[in-house]
Design an enzyme around this catalytic site. Structure first.
Site, PDB file in Angstrom:
ATOM      1  N   ASP A   1      48.619  33.857  41.246  1.00 27.28           N
ATOM      2  CA  ASP A   1      48.754  32.620  40.464  1.00 27.28           C
ATOM      3  C   ASP A   1      48.751  31.406  41.373  1.00 27.28           C
ATOM      4  O   ASP A   1      48.276  30.333  40.994  1.00 27.28           O
ATOM      5  CB  ASP A   1      50.029  32.661  39.630  1.00 27.28           C
ATOM      6  CG  ASP A   1      49.820  33.570  38.443  1.00 27.28           C
ATOM      7  OD1 ASP A   1      49.934  34.799  38.617  1.00 27.28           O
ATOM      8  OD2 ASP A   1      49.486  33.055  37.358  1.00 27.28           O
TER       9      ASP A   1
ATOM     10  N   CYS B   1      49.582  44.072  36.752  1.00 26.36           N
ATOM     11  CA  CYS B   1      49.257  43.000  35.802  1.00 26.36           C
ATOM     12  C   CYS B   1      47.763  43.049  35.445  1.00 26.36           C
ATOM     13  O   CYS B   1      47.115  44.100  35.540  1.00 26.36           O
ATOM     14  CB  CYS B   1      49.674  41.642  36.348  1.00 26.36           C
ATOM     15  SG  CYS B   1      49.766  40.363  35.057  1.00 26.36           S
TER      16      CYS B   1
HETATM   17  C1  RUB Z   1      48.965  36.870  35.210  1.00 20.12           C
HETATM   18  C2  RUB Z   1      48.958  37.256  36.653  1.00 20.12           C
HETATM   19  C3  RUB Z   1      47.615  37.455  37.308  1.00 20.12           C
HETATM   20  C4  RUB Z   1      47.170  36.130  37.942  1.00 20.12           C
HETATM   21  C5  RUB Z   1      45.724  36.182  38.411  1.00 20.12           C
HETATM   22  O1  RUB Z   1      50.245  36.524  34.753  1.00 20.12           O
HETATM   23  O2  RUB Z   1      49.977  37.330  37.315  1.00 20.12           O
HETATM   24  O3  RUB Z   1      47.691  38.412  38.327  1.00 20.12           O
HETATM   25  O4  RUB Z   1      47.292  35.080  37.003  1.00 20.12           O
HETATM   26  O5  RUB Z   1      44.867  36.345  37.290  1.00 20.12           O
HETATM   27  P1  RUB Z   1      50.436  36.082  33.202  1.00 20.12           P
HETATM   28  P2  RUB Z   1      43.337  35.874  37.354  1.00 20.12           P
HETATM   29  O6  RUB Z   1      49.971  37.237  32.367  1.00 20.12           O
HETATM   30  O7  RUB Z   1      51.913  35.829  33.078  1.00 20.12           O
HETATM   31  O8  RUB Z   1      49.631  34.829  32.979  1.00 20.12           O
HETATM   32  O9  RUB Z   1      42.751  36.622  38.514  1.00 20.12           O
HETATM   33  O10 RUB Z   1      42.748  36.295  36.032  1.00 20.12           O
HETATM   34  O11 RUB Z   1      43.308  34.406  37.575  1.00 20.12           O
END
Ligand code: RUB
Length: 315
Positions: A196, A127
């Site tokens: 998340d 991701c």
């Molecule tokens: C995004 C995702 C990221 C976390 C952490 O999922 O799973 O790994 O949100 O991101 P989506 P961050 O694309 O469905 O929102 O470290 O930027 O908070």
């Protein structure tokens, strides 16, 4: 500060133009500040009711990233004053502090996570996570050569964002389809992902596919580091609440014309999954790195038991 309305922000979070847990939290806090600035409430009670309505609209957009309600709670805790003007200023000041904290937490976490990465290491990502990338950015800034296998991350292909940002840091990138991860893990020194939400037992809720990657990494003996600032700790899990896994539209998985060809099948599209603590080596936060099983202590210290939300009162 951008003057996007609550409605515009909520729409962009729901459609994932704004995405990723930390970015969602930032946008939600900014939307509350905009709501405060533009409020035409006649008295403090009406102002507070408007803020509660705005928070409910924002929190209803996507259910899994706890950074969103945690950001809203932070702003509500800082909201004080006996007049509309005083309330408005308190919200704006609190949001400014929140945004500064968010950035410094990410940078500090990055420096801590970078200590785990050695010169010449190869990582694998899943991701797109700003926290995970912060660890690589700091490692590169410290002069370490890092290379990356980047998983595409079906169905939304956030891996492409990761690939671009790693290239901007000068990191050599090999993009792979999700199914190729196991094949390449022998060549990888660290799996680095974000989160998340993190539950009280140390389970990590992150993009669908993280748990499969973690199982493969365990099988290959590759350590898995979760980079997640404490805004991702889910205080509701201290009192037995579970983390809701968002189910998204089937159109993200299969085009309408393909759907016609396939015929009558169900399509499930969960956006996140749960990686149990036994598959995670370290959770790296701005407060240091923790074995997943001990994260509960930090969660209790920072949040205590949260059993109600300040925006749930009727207005
Ligand atoms: C995004 C995702 C990221 C976390 C952490 O999922 O799973 O790994 O949100 O991101 P989506 P961050 O694309 O469905 O929102 O470290 O930027 O908070």
């Amino acid at each position: 500060m951008p003057t996007q309305t609550v409605e515009e922000t909520a729409e962009e979070i729901a459609t994932m133009e704004i995405r990723g847990a930390a970015t969602i939290a930032r946008a939600a806090a900014e939307a509350l500040a905009a709501q405060a600035r533009e409020s035409d409430a006649a008295d403090p009670a009406a102002f507070r009711a408007d803020m509660r309505r705005a928070a409910r609209r924002l929190v209803d957009t996507r259910p899994t990233a706890v950074s969103l309600p945690n950001a809203l709670r932070y702003v509500f805790e800082g909201m004080s004053g006996e007049t509309v003007d005083a309330l408005e200023s308190s919200v704006e000041e609190t949001v400014d502090t929140f945004l500064a904290d968010l950035e410094s937490a990410r940078d500090r976490l990055g420096r801590i996570g970078a200590n785990r990465l050695r010169d010449g290491d190869v990582i694998m990502t899943h991701c797109h996570s700003t926290d995970a990338l912060a660890t690589v950015r700091e490692a590169v800034a410290a002069g370490k050569h890092i290379e990356a296998y980047v998983k595409e991350t079906r169905p939304r292909k956030q891996g492409l964002i990761t690939a671009r940002q790693l290239r901007e840091m000068g990191v050599p990138v090999t993009l792979i389809v999700d199914n190729a991860a196991h094949r390449y893990l022998n060549d990888v020194d660290h799996v680095v992902v974000g989160a998340d939400s993190i539950a009280a037992d140390g389970s990590v809720i992150n993009k669908i596919g993280t748990s499969g990657l973690a199982v493969s990494a365990r099988d290959r003996g590759t350590p898995i580091m979760v980079a997640a600032q404490t805004l991702k700790l889910h205080p509701g899990t201290l009192t037995g609440h579970t983390v809701e896994i968002e189910m998204r539209e089937e159109d993200e998985v299969i085009e309408p014309e393909e759907r016609e060809e396939v015929g009558d099948v169900e399509v499930h599209n969960p956006a996140f999954d749960v990686t149990p603590p036994r598959h995670v080596d370290a959770i790296v936060t701005e407060r240091g790195q923790f074995p997943p099983e001990s994260i509960v202590t930090l969660m209790r210290e920072l949040y205590g038991e949260v059993d109600s939300d300040p925006w749930t009162e009727p207005s």
